[in-house]
Write a protein that holds these residues in place. Structure first.
Motif, PDB file in Angstrom:
ATOM      1  N   ASP A   1       0.817  -1.213   0.000  1.00  0.00           N
ATOM      2  CA  ASP A   1       0.000   0.000   0.000  1.00  0.00           C
ATOM      3  C   ASP A   1       0.851   1.264   0.000  1.00  0.00           C
ATOM      4  OD1 ASP A   1      -2.818   1.068   0.295  1.00  0.00           O
ATOM      5  OD2 ASP A   1      -1.814   2.060   1.968  1.00  0.00           O
ATOM      6  N   ASP A   2       1.946   1.275   0.760  1.00  0.00           N
ATOM      7  CA  ASP A   2       2.793   2.470   0.820  1.00  0.00           C
ATOM      8  C   ASP A   2       3.387   2.794  -0.547  1.00  0.00           C
ATOM      9  OD1 ASP A   2       2.260   2.778   3.468  1.00  0.00           O
ATOM     10  OD2 ASP A   2       4.147   1.921   4.182  1.00  0.00           O
ATOM     11  N   LEU A   3       3.808   1.766  -1.266  1.00  0.00           N
ATOM     12  CA  LEU A   3       4.376   1.977  -2.591  1.00  0.00           C
ATOM     13  C   LEU A   3       3.311   2.483  -3.557  1.00  0.00           C
ATOM     14  CD1 LEU A   3       6.666   1.791  -4.627  1.00  0.00           C
ATOM     15  CD2 LEU A   3       6.102  -0.638  -4.940  1.00  0.00           C
TER      16      LEU A   3
ATOM     17  N   GLN B   1       3.479   6.074  -5.531  1.00  0.00           N
ATOM     18  CA  GLN B   1       3.400   6.167  -6.989  1.00  0.00           C
ATOM     19  C   GLN B   1       2.231   7.044  -7.431  1.00  0.00           C
ATOM     20  OE1 GLN B   1       3.246   2.023  -8.099  1.00  0.00           O
ATOM     21  NE2 GLN B   1       5.472   1.869  -8.271  1.00  0.00           N
ATOM     22  N   PHE B   2       1.136   6.963  -6.702  1.00  0.00           N
ATOM     23  CA  PHE B   2      -0.046   7.766  -7.032  1.00  0.00           C
ATOM     24  C   PHE B   2       0.250   9.255  -6.894  1.00  0.00           C
ATOM     25  CE2 PHE B   2      -3.913   9.907  -5.359  1.00  0.00           C
ATOM     26  CZ  PHE B   2      -4.706   9.820  -6.490  1.00  0.00           C
ATOM     27  N   TYR B   3       0.803   9.646  -5.751  1.00  0.00           N
ATOM     28  CA  TYR B   3       1.074  11.067  -5.541  1.00  0.00           C
ATOM     29  C   TYR B   3       2.210  11.569  -6.433  1.00  0.00           C
ATOM     30  CZ  TYR B   3      -2.240  11.457  -1.725  1.00  0.00           C
ATOM     31  OH  TYR B   3      -3.404  11.495  -0.995  1.00  0.00           O
ATOM     32  N   ALA B   4       3.151  10.698  -6.748  1.00  0.00           N
ATOM     33  CA  ALA B   4       4.213  11.075  -7.684  1.00  0.00           C
ATOM     34  C   ALA B   4       3.629  11.330  -9.072  1.00  0.00           C
ATOM     35  CB  ALA B   4       5.273   9.979  -7.752  1.00  0.00           C
ATOM     36  N   ALA B   5       2.637  10.523  -9.452  1.00  0.00           N
ATOM     37  CA  ALA B   5       1.992  10.698 -10.759  1.00  0.00           C
ATOM     38  C   ALA B   5       1.222  12.012 -10.819  1.00  0.00           C
ATOM     39  CB  ALA B   5       1.058   9.520 -11.041  1.00  0.00           C
ATOM     40  N   ILE B   6       0.594  12.398  -9.705  1.00  0.00           N
ATOM     41  CA  ILE B   6      -0.092  13.692  -9.651  1.00  0.00           C
ATOM     42  C   ILE B   6       0.912  14.821  -9.858  1.00  0.00           C
ATOM     43  CG2 ILE B   6      -1.317  15.321  -8.155  1.00  0.00           C
ATOM     44  CD1 ILE B   6      -2.686  12.967  -6.830  1.00  0.00           C
ATOM     45  N   GLY B   7       2.018  14.764  -9.126  1.00  0.00           N
ATOM     46  CA  GLY B   7       3.034  15.806  -9.238  1.00  0.00           C
ATOM     47  C   GLY B   7       3.623  15.893 -10.630  1.00  0.00           C
ATOM     48  N   GLU B   8       3.858  14.740 -11.240  1.00  0.00           N
ATOM     49  CA  GLU B   8       4.423  14.736 -12.588  1.00  0.00           C
ATOM     50  C   GLU B   8       3.449  15.350 -13.589  1.00  0.00           C
ATOM     51  OE1 GLU B   8       6.546  11.680 -15.755  1.00  0.00           O
ATOM     52  OE2 GLU B   8       5.332  10.872 -14.118  1.00  0.00           O
TER      53      GLU B   8
ATOM     54  N   ARG C   1      -6.346   1.568  -6.107  1.00  0.00           N
ATOM     55  CA  ARG C   1      -7.065   1.939  -4.886  1.00  0.00           C
ATOM     56  C   ARG C   1      -6.977   3.423  -4.577  1.00  0.00           C
ATOM     57  NH1 ARG C   1      -4.813  -3.233  -1.590  1.00  0.00           N
ATOM     58  NH2 ARG C   1      -2.907  -2.315  -2.410  1.00  0.00           N
ATOM     59  N   TYR C   2      -5.927   4.077  -5.070  1.00  0.00           N
ATOM     60  CA  TYR C   2      -5.805   5.523  -4.883  1.00  0.00           C
ATOM     61  C   TYR C   2      -6.313   6.212  -6.146  1.00  0.00           C
ATOM     62  CZ  TYR C   2      -3.169   4.906  -0.594  1.00  0.00           C
ATOM     63  OH  TYR C   2      -2.803   4.587   0.691  1.00  0.00           O
ATOM     64  N   ILE C   3      -7.277   7.098  -5.980  1.00  0.00           N
ATOM     65  CA  ILE C   3      -7.917   7.745  -7.126  1.00  0.00           C
ATOM     66  C   ILE C   3      -8.250   9.196  -6.792  1.00  0.00           C
ATOM     67  CG2 ILE C   3      -8.921   5.631  -8.080  1.00  0.00           C
ATOM     68  CD1 ILE C   3     -11.523   6.328  -6.657  1.00  0.00           C
ATOM     69  N   LEU C   4      -8.564   9.958  -7.830  1.00  0.00           N
ATOM     70  CA  LEU C   4      -9.057  11.323  -7.668  1.00  0.00           C
ATOM     71  C   LEU C   4     -10.561  11.335  -7.901  1.00  0.00           C
ATOM     72  CD1 LEU C   4      -6.361  13.421  -9.589  1.00  0.00           C
ATOM     73  CD2 LEU C   4      -6.642  13.210  -7.115  1.00  0.00           C
ATOM     74  N   VAL C   5     -11.281  12.002  -7.011  1.00  0.00           N
ATOM     75  CA  VAL C   5     -12.740  12.096  -7.112  1.00  0.00           C
ATOM     76  C   VAL C   5     -13.159  13.527  -6.794  1.00  0.00           C
ATOM     77  CG1 VAL C   5     -13.087   9.686  -6.449  1.00  0.00           C
ATOM     78  CG2 VAL C   5     -13.068  11.467  -4.686  1.00  0.00           C
ATOM     79  N   PRO C   6     -14.393  13.916  -7.147  1.00  0.00           N
ATOM     80  CA  PRO C   6     -14.879  15.253  -6.764  1.00  0.00           C
ATOM     81  C   PRO C   6     -14.896  15.405  -5.248  1.00  0.00           C
ATOM     82  CG  PRO C   6     -16.297  14.272  -8.425  1.00  0.00           C
ATOM     83  CD  PRO C   6     -15.367  13.193  -7.976  1.00  0.00           C
TER      84      PRO C   6
ATOM     85  N   ALA D   1      -2.158   4.988 -13.283  1.00  0.00           N
ATOM     86  CA  ALA D   1      -1.828   4.745 -14.693  1.00  0.00           C
ATOM     87  C   ALA D   1      -2.377   5.856 -15.582  1.00  0.00           C
ATOM     88  CB  ALA D   1      -2.382   3.394 -15.129  1.00  0.00           C
ATOM     89  N   ARG D   2      -3.598   6.288 -15.298  1.00  0.00           N
ATOM     90  CA  ARG D   2      -4.218   7.351 -16.088  1.00  0.00           C
ATOM     91  C   ARG D   2      -3.464   8.664 -15.924  1.00  0.00           C
ATOM     92  NH1 ARG D   2      -6.484   9.397 -20.458  1.00  0.00           N
ATOM     93  NH2 ARG D   2      -8.151  10.898 -20.058  1.00  0.00           N
ATOM     94  N   LEU D   3      -3.019   8.959 -14.722  1.00  0.00           N
ATOM     95  CA  LEU D   3      -2.274  10.186 -14.467  1.00  0.00           C
ATOM     96  C   LEU D   3      -0.946  10.192 -15.220  1.00  0.00           C
ATOM     97  CD1 LEU D   3      -2.997  10.473 -10.650  1.00  0.00           C
ATOM     98  CD2 LEU D   3      -3.777  12.079 -12.404  1.00  0.00           C
ATOM     99  N   LYS D   4      -0.284   9.041 -15.272  1.00  0.00           N
ATOM    100  CA  LYS D   4       0.970   8.943 -16.016  1.00  0.00           C
ATOM    101  C   LYS D   4       0.731   9.155 -17.509  1.00  0.00           C
ATOM    102  CE  LYS D   4       3.401   5.871 -12.804  1.00  0.00           C
ATOM    103  NZ  LYS D   4       4.019   4.527 -12.631  1.00  0.00           N
ATOM    104  N   THR D   5      -0.367   8.606 -18.006  1.00  0.00           N
ATOM    105  CA  THR D   5      -0.714   8.785 -19.417  1.00  0.00           C
ATOM    106  C   THR D   5      -0.980  10.253 -19.727  1.00  0.00           C
ATOM    107  OG1 THR D   5      -1.664   6.560 -19.555  1.00  0.00           O
ATOM    108  CG2 THR D   5      -2.362   8.151 -21.220  1.00  0.00           C
ATOM    109  N   LEU D   6      -1.669  10.929 -18.822  1.00  0.00           N
ATOM    110  CA  LEU D   6      -1.962  12.346 -19.026  1.00  0.00           C
ATOM    111  C   LEU D   6      -0.691  13.186 -19.002  1.00  0.00           C
ATOM    112  CD1 LEU D   6      -5.225  12.754 -16.930  1.00  0.00           C
ATOM    113  CD2 LEU D   6      -4.992  12.973 -19.409  1.00  0.00           C
ATOM    114  N   ALA D   7       0.233  12.857 -18.113  1.00  0.00           N
ATOM    115  CA  ALA D   7       1.502  13.593 -18.067  1.00  0.00           C
ATOM    116  C   ALA D   7       2.212  13.500 -19.414  1.00  0.00           C
ATOM    117  CB  ALA D   7       2.390  13.040 -16.954  1.00  0.00           C
ATOM    118  N   HIS D   8       2.221  12.307 -19.988  1.00  0.00           N
ATOM    119  CA  HIS D   8       2.847  12.112 -21.299  1.00  0.00           C
ATOM    120  C   HIS D   8       2.086  12.876 -22.380  1.00  0.00           C
ATOM    121  CE1 HIS D   8       5.097  10.251 -24.496  1.00  0.00           C
ATOM    122  NE2 HIS D   8       4.008   9.715 -25.012  1.00  0.00           N
TER     123      HIS D   8
END
Length: 203
Positions: free
Chosen positions: A3-5, A9-16, A111-116, A140-147
């Protein structure tokens, strides 16, 4: 996946994703400078970056394009590009303003997601929660958007380079030639013509 990993990865993807968007705005300034064709990049930069709201910046560029572009084909390309930018901006705003949450019932890795925001009771937000089990913003979606933001910046630069700069100063080469990328550091002195790319003062 622990879970920690997964959380890291989720928050790193947001930042990227958020930081990659800055390259899109760099591309927009390049395009604006090509349409306005001002020889004083310092004044042009000051006026452009004094506007914080992206929608207003796009309106400025669109207004400039309406007067600066005579070719119908280039106008059509700009309309198409502007639509892409607006769609991408919506995604960027979602990433910046939605709420991060963890849902144990979702599959591992999602399990980690963005919601309203849970306090947002507008209809579109309520509808979103009906699709909670098929979330739009996973790691995965956040990484795709960064690209995708990087690819959009390339398209903006390619379009901007269809127009000649007002005065191709060597001290502004990184900006004028559209080579400024999100992974590079651009000296402010190069933009305003106070320093050459090598670090020495211009003649």
């Amino acid at each position: 996946m622990e879970d920690d990993l997964e959380k890291l990865q989720f928050y790193a993807a947001i930042g990227e994703a958020v930081t990659r968007w800055s390259s899109v705005e760099d591309g927009l300034f390049l395009l604006y400078s090509r349409l306005i064709r001002s020889e004083n990049l310092q004044v042009l930069s000051a006026t452009f970056h004094s506007v914080i709201n992206l929608r207003t910046k796009l309106q400025m560029i669109d207004a400039a394009a309406n007067y600066a572009i005579d070719d119908p084909h280039l106008r059509q390309k700009w309309t198409s590009l502007l639509n892409k930018i607006n769609r991408a901006a919506k995604r960027r705003n979602d990433i910046a303003h939605l709420t991060a949450t963890r849902c144990q019932q979702l599959p591992e890795g999602k399990r980690y997601i963005l919601v309203p925001k849970f306090t947002d009771l507008r209809e579109e937000s309520v509808v979103w929660f009906h699709h909670f089990w098929n979330p739009s913003y996973t790691t995965a979606r956040l990484k795709t958007l960064a690209h995708s933001f990087d690819l959009l910046n390339i398209r903006i630069n390619e379009y901007a380079n269809l127009f000649e700069p007002a005065k191709p100063l060597s001290t502004n080469r990184a900006l004028i030639q559209g080579r400024h990328k999100s992974t590079q550091t651009l000296d402010v002195g190069m933009l305003v013509g106070k320093k050459s790319p090598s670090g020495s003062s211009p003649e």
